[in-house]
Scaffold this active site. Structure first.
Site, PDB file in Angstrom:
ATOM      1  N   CYS A  52      -4.109 -18.397 -39.698  1.00  0.00           N
ATOM      2  CA  CYS A  52      -3.142 -17.538 -38.639  1.00  0.00           C
ATOM      3  C   CYS A  52      -1.861 -17.921 -38.174  1.00  0.00           C
ATOM      4  O   CYS A  52      -1.961 -19.548 -38.352  1.00  0.00           O
ATOM      5  CB  CYS A  52      -5.195 -17.938 -37.372  1.00  0.00           C
ATOM      6  SG  CYS A  52      -3.657 -16.637 -36.237  1.00  0.00           S
ATOM      7  N   CYS A  56      -3.387 -23.089 -31.661  1.00  0.00           N
ATOM      8  CA  CYS A  56      -4.071 -22.881 -30.979  1.00  0.00           C
ATOM      9  C   CYS A  56      -5.304 -25.172 -32.321  1.00  0.00           C
ATOM     10  O   CYS A  56      -5.153 -24.724 -32.894  1.00  0.00           O
ATOM     11  CB  CYS A  56      -5.361 -22.142 -30.778  1.00  0.00           C
ATOM     12  SG  CYS A  56      -4.881 -20.737 -30.586  1.00  0.00           S
ATOM     13  N   CYS A  59      -8.502 -24.728 -33.284  1.00  0.00           N
ATOM     14  CA  CYS A  59      -8.842 -24.179 -34.650  1.00  0.00           C
ATOM     15  C   CYS A  59      -7.977 -24.529 -35.944  1.00  0.00           C
ATOM     16  O   CYS A  59      -7.292 -24.659 -36.078  1.00  0.00           O
ATOM     17  CB  CYS A  59      -8.149 -22.562 -34.202  1.00  0.00           C
ATOM     18  SG  CYS A  59      -8.961 -21.586 -35.075  1.00  0.00           S
ATOM     19  N   CYS A  96     -21.222 -10.396 -34.045  1.00  0.00           N
ATOM     20  CA  CYS A  96     -19.291 -10.499 -33.675  1.00  0.00           C
ATOM     21  C   CYS A  96     -18.795 -10.564 -34.399  1.00  0.00           C
ATOM     22  O   CYS A  96     -18.982 -11.538 -35.619  1.00  0.00           O
ATOM     23  CB  CYS A  96     -19.809 -11.104 -32.646  1.00  0.00           C
ATOM     24  SG  CYS A  96     -17.949 -11.830 -32.238  1.00  0.00           S
ATOM     25  N   CYS A 128     -19.861  -6.911 -31.127  1.00  0.00           N
ATOM     26  CA  CYS A 128     -19.055  -7.164 -30.917  1.00  0.00           C
ATOM     27  C   CYS A 128     -17.672  -7.706 -32.372  1.00  0.00           C
ATOM     28  O   CYS A 128     -18.053  -8.253 -33.077  1.00  0.00           O
ATOM     29  CB  CYS A 128     -19.245  -8.564 -30.487  1.00  0.00           C
ATOM     30  SG  CYS A 128     -17.605  -9.415 -29.819  1.00  0.00           S
ATOM     31  N   CYS A 188     -16.521  -9.570 -22.799  1.00  0.00           N
ATOM     32  CA  CYS A 188     -17.163 -11.498 -23.831  1.00  0.00           C
ATOM     33  C   CYS A 188     -15.870 -12.710 -23.522  1.00  0.00           C
ATOM     34  O   CYS A 188     -14.664 -11.953 -23.648  1.00  0.00           O
ATOM     35  CB  CYS A 188     -17.532 -11.385 -25.034  1.00  0.00           C
ATOM     36  SG  CYS A 188     -17.782 -12.968 -25.074  1.00  0.00           S
ATOM     37  N   ARG A 260     -23.344 -17.382 -22.537  1.00  0.00           N
ATOM     38  CA  ARG A 260     -23.642 -18.557 -24.311  1.00  0.00           C
ATOM     39  C   ARG A 260     -23.672 -19.397 -24.245  1.00  0.00           C
ATOM     40  O   ARG A 260     -22.318 -20.034 -24.334  1.00  0.00           O
ATOM     41  CB  ARG A 260     -22.981 -17.057 -24.954  1.00  0.00           C
ATOM     42  CG  ARG A 260     -23.197 -17.207 -26.495  1.00  0.00           C
ATOM     43  CD  ARG A 260     -22.320 -15.750 -26.636  1.00  0.00           C
ATOM     44  NE  ARG A 260     -22.073 -14.604 -26.607  1.00  0.00           N
ATOM     45  CZ  ARG A 260     -23.461 -13.651 -26.419  1.00  0.00           C
ATOM     46  NH1 ARG A 260     -24.193 -14.069 -27.215  1.00  0.00           N
ATOM     47  NH2 ARG A 260     -22.788 -13.080 -25.579  1.00  0.00           N
TER      48      ARG A 260
HETATM   49  N1  SAM Z   1      -8.059 -15.237 -33.483  1.00  0.00           N
HETATM   50  C1  SAM Z   1      -8.632 -14.238 -32.302  1.00  0.00           C
HETATM   51  C2  SAM Z   1      -8.741 -15.150 -30.536  1.00  0.00           C
HETATM   52  O1  SAM Z   1      -8.502 -15.566 -31.095  1.00  0.00           O
HETATM   53  O2  SAM Z   1      -8.909 -14.495 -30.293  1.00  0.00           O
HETATM   54  C3  SAM Z   1     -10.154 -14.537 -32.401  1.00  0.00           C
HETATM   55  C4  SAM Z   1     -10.891 -15.768 -33.486  1.00  0.00           C
HETATM   56  S1  SAM Z   1     -10.980 -17.163 -32.866  1.00  0.00           S
HETATM   57  C5  SAM Z   1     -11.578 -18.346 -33.674  1.00  0.00           C
HETATM   58  C6  SAM Z   1     -11.996 -17.603 -31.519  1.00  0.00           C
HETATM   59  C7  SAM Z   1     -12.478 -17.994 -30.651  1.00  0.00           C
HETATM   60  O3  SAM Z   1     -13.011 -19.103 -30.710  1.00  0.00           O
HETATM   61  C8  SAM Z   1     -11.122 -18.917 -29.817  1.00  0.00           C
HETATM   62  O4  SAM Z   1     -10.877 -18.338 -28.735  1.00  0.00           O
HETATM   63  C9  SAM Z   1     -11.474 -20.216 -29.290  1.00  0.00           C
HETATM   64  O5  SAM Z   1     -12.409 -19.535 -28.001  1.00  0.00           O
HETATM   65  C10 SAM Z   1     -13.093 -20.262 -30.376  1.00  0.00           C
HETATM   66  N2  SAM Z   1     -12.925 -21.575 -31.001  1.00  0.00           N
HETATM   67  C11 SAM Z   1     -11.849 -22.159 -32.258  1.00  0.00           C
HETATM   68  N3  SAM Z   1     -12.210 -23.064 -33.144  1.00  0.00           N
HETATM   69  C12 SAM Z   1     -12.882 -23.398 -32.340  1.00  0.00           C
HETATM   70  C13 SAM Z   1     -13.436 -25.000 -31.474  1.00  0.00           C
HETATM   71  N4  SAM Z   1     -13.025 -25.935 -32.471  1.00  0.00           N
HETATM   72  N5  SAM Z   1     -14.449 -25.481 -31.196  1.00  0.00           N
HETATM   73  C14 SAM Z   1     -14.141 -25.124 -30.235  1.00  0.00           C
HETATM   74  N6  SAM Z   1     -13.864 -23.690 -30.123  1.00  0.00           N
HETATM   75  C15 SAM Z   1     -14.002 -22.807 -30.857  1.00  0.00           C
HETATM   76  C1  DTB Z   2     -16.583 -18.052 -28.754  1.00  0.00           C
HETATM   77  O1  DTB Z   2     -16.975 -18.207 -27.785  1.00  0.00           O
HETATM   78  N1  DTB Z   2     -17.181 -18.882 -29.799  1.00  0.00           N
HETATM   79  C2  DTB Z   2     -17.512 -18.256 -31.003  1.00  0.00           C
HETATM   80  C3  DTB Z   2     -16.883 -16.732 -30.801  1.00  0.00           C
HETATM   81  N2  DTB Z   2     -16.605 -16.956 -29.543  1.00  0.00           N
HETATM   82  C4  DTB Z   2     -16.027 -16.046 -32.023  1.00  0.00           C
HETATM   83  C5  DTB Z   2     -16.256 -18.771 -32.569  1.00  0.00           C
HETATM   84  C6  DTB Z   2     -16.425 -20.433 -32.202  1.00  0.00           C
HETATM   85  C7  DTB Z   2     -15.777 -20.867 -33.437  1.00  0.00           C
HETATM   86  C8  DTB Z   2     -15.581 -22.770 -33.568  1.00  0.00           C
HETATM   87  C9  DTB Z   2     -15.391 -23.195 -34.718  1.00  0.00           C
HETATM   88  C10 DTB Z   2     -14.862 -22.803 -35.627  1.00  0.00           C
HETATM   89  O2  DTB Z   2     -16.314 -22.074 -36.368  1.00  0.00           O
HETATM   90  O3  DTB Z   2     -14.306 -22.039 -36.543  1.00  0.00           O
HETATM   91 FE1  SF4 Z   3      -5.408 -18.114 -34.753  1.00  0.00          FE
HETATM   92 FE2  SF4 Z   3      -7.547 -19.560 -34.282  1.00  0.00          FE
HETATM   93 FE3  SF4 Z   3      -6.034 -19.703 -32.617  1.00  0.00          FE
HETATM   94 FE4  SF4 Z   3      -7.782 -17.478 -32.760  1.00  0.00          FE
HETATM   95  S1  SF4 Z   3      -8.131 -19.158 -31.515  1.00  0.00           S
HETATM   96  S2  SF4 Z   3      -5.910 -16.960 -32.389  1.00  0.00           S
HETATM   97  S3  SF4 Z   3      -7.954 -17.833 -34.952  1.00  0.00           S
HETATM   98  S4  SF4 Z   3      -5.281 -20.400 -34.562  1.00  0.00           S
END
Ligand code: SAM
Ligand code: DTB
Ligand code: SF4
Length: 327
Positions: A52, A56, A59, A96, A128, A188, A260
């Site tokens: 990506c 973030c 992430c 989802c 979702c 959501c 959730r």
């Molecule tokens: N790329 C899209 C976005 O950012 O909306 C969808 C996928 S993203 C991984 C979905 C959500 O996962 C993020 O908005 C964040 O709230 C959550 N997330 C990602 N990494 C995480 C982590 N290490 N711990 C907890 N939540 C995480």
């Molecule tokens: C949300 O709020 N939490 C989920 C779902 N929406 C997409 C994602 C959590 C991701 C945690 C880090 C990972 O597994 O990569």
């Molecule tokens: Fe990309 Fe992760 Fe950010 Fe979603 S949360 S936009 S997958 S870097």
């Protein structure tokens, strides 16, 4: 009564009330609006993992961090529908699909996601997606394909956002939420705690969510899963009391929403999760993996449901369909 006019000060008072009082209030409101013995089981699938372009800082899928998560192509329709069927057979009512995209583009990958939405919808699951930013037209296309809900988190307060992400703004996020809402898709939207934010940032995030003209139908509360290689790898572990305060306050402010208990369950005991359910959480993500990080397996969750006397909740979609049949 559902209110959209909460003040930050009111929310602060709720959030900081003594834990037992907060739990009692949240549990009472939960019981007035939901079947307290039921928890919705949802399954996540990362249909497009890694690579990506966003930054973030929490992430593991951001290309710029060395986290050991490789970039993959979009999964095939068959693979996704198989996974959805498996999830359904394990008691999930919501499925989802997540993609490590900054935003959706009008290309063949999006066409393929549209087919996946149709295929998963045909299985009777609430579908979702979480695909990053969307235009109004893209949201409309997803709606027409049968998308039930769209996940798009605000993550933290407007004030703290730029400390966590620099490649997009809070305003961008809010715009997508509006586009989703306009298309008639269930919203959501929630956040993550443990990003180094203050209590006031958490309160302000809840304020933003609870003062929207329509509350999100679903509010995920995530505890940061710290991943080696990300800038937030060494954050302090979130305490259960912080999750309890966040969940209970969300429940009191947004009585009808599904709250959730999302990322972070792998580090929580059954007792700690039970406190979160008492605080008003009524949904979880099941299955060994969230998107890329570990989550309690199906067997462990089945055991927890048995111990706590919880039942998996029917899908709303199913409820709507049966009530249409009766009319
Ligand atoms: N790329 C899209 C976005 O950012 O909306 C969808 C996928 S993203 C991984 C979905 C959500 O996962 C993020 O908005 C964040 O709230 C959550 N997330 C990602 N990494 C995480 C982590 N290490 N711990 C907890 N939540 C995480
Ligand atoms: C949300 O709020 N939490 C989920 C779902 N929406 C997409 C994602 C959590 C991701 C945690 C880090 C990972 O597994 O990569
Ligand atoms: Fe990309 Fe992760 Fe950010 Fe979603 S949360 S936009 S997958 S870097």
């Amino acid at each position: 009564m559902i209110r959209n006019d909460w003040s930050v000060e009111e929310i602060r008072n709720i959030y900081f009330s003594p834990v037992l009082e907060l739990l009692y209030k949240a549990a009472t409101i939960h019981k007035q609006h939901h079947a307290t013995g039921e928890v919705q089981v949802c399954t996540l699938l990362s249909v497009k993992t890694g690579g990506c372009p966003e930054d973030c800082s929490y992430c593991p899928q951001a290309a710029r961090y060395n986290t050991g998560v490789d970039a993959h192509k979009l999964m095939s329709y068959e693979q996704v529908v198989d996974k959805a069927l498996e999830a359904k057979n394990n008691g999930s009512t919501r499925f989802c699909m997540g993609a490590a995209w900054r935003n959706v583009r009008d290309n063949s990958d999006f066409d393929q996601v549209i087919d996946m939405v149709k295929g998963v919808n045909a299985l009777g699951l609430e579908v979702c997606c979480t695909l990053g930013m969307l235009t109004e037209q893209q949201a409309q296309r997803l709606k027409e394909a049968g998308l039930y809900a769209y996940n798009h988190n605000l993550d933290t307060s407007n004030e703290h956002y730029s400390e966590i992400i620099s490649t997009r703004t809070y305003k961008d996020r809010l715009q997508t939420l509006d586009n989703v809402e306009k298309a008639g898709i269930s919203v959501c939207c929630g956040g993550i705690i443990g990003l180094g934010e203050t209590d006031d940032d958490r309160i302000k995030l809840l304020h933003t969510l609870a003062t929207r003209a329509a509350h999100p139908e679903s509010v995920p509360v995530n505890a940061l899963v710290p991943v080696q290689g990300t800038p937030l790898a060494n954050q302090q572990k979130v305490q259960v009391w912080e999750m309890v305060r966040m969940i209970a306050t969300a429940r009191i402010l947004m009585p009808k929403a599904m709250v959730r208990l999302s990322a972070g369950r792998n580090e929580m005991s059954y007792e700690q999760q039970a406190l979160c359910f008492l605080a008003g959480a009524n949904s979880i993500f099941a299955g060994e993996k969230l998107l890329t990080t570990p989550n309690p397996g199906t067997d462990s969750d089945k055991q927890m449901f048995k111990l706590l006397g919880l039942k998996p909740r029917e899908s709303f979609k199913h409820e709507k369909e049966t009530s249409t049949c009766h009319n």
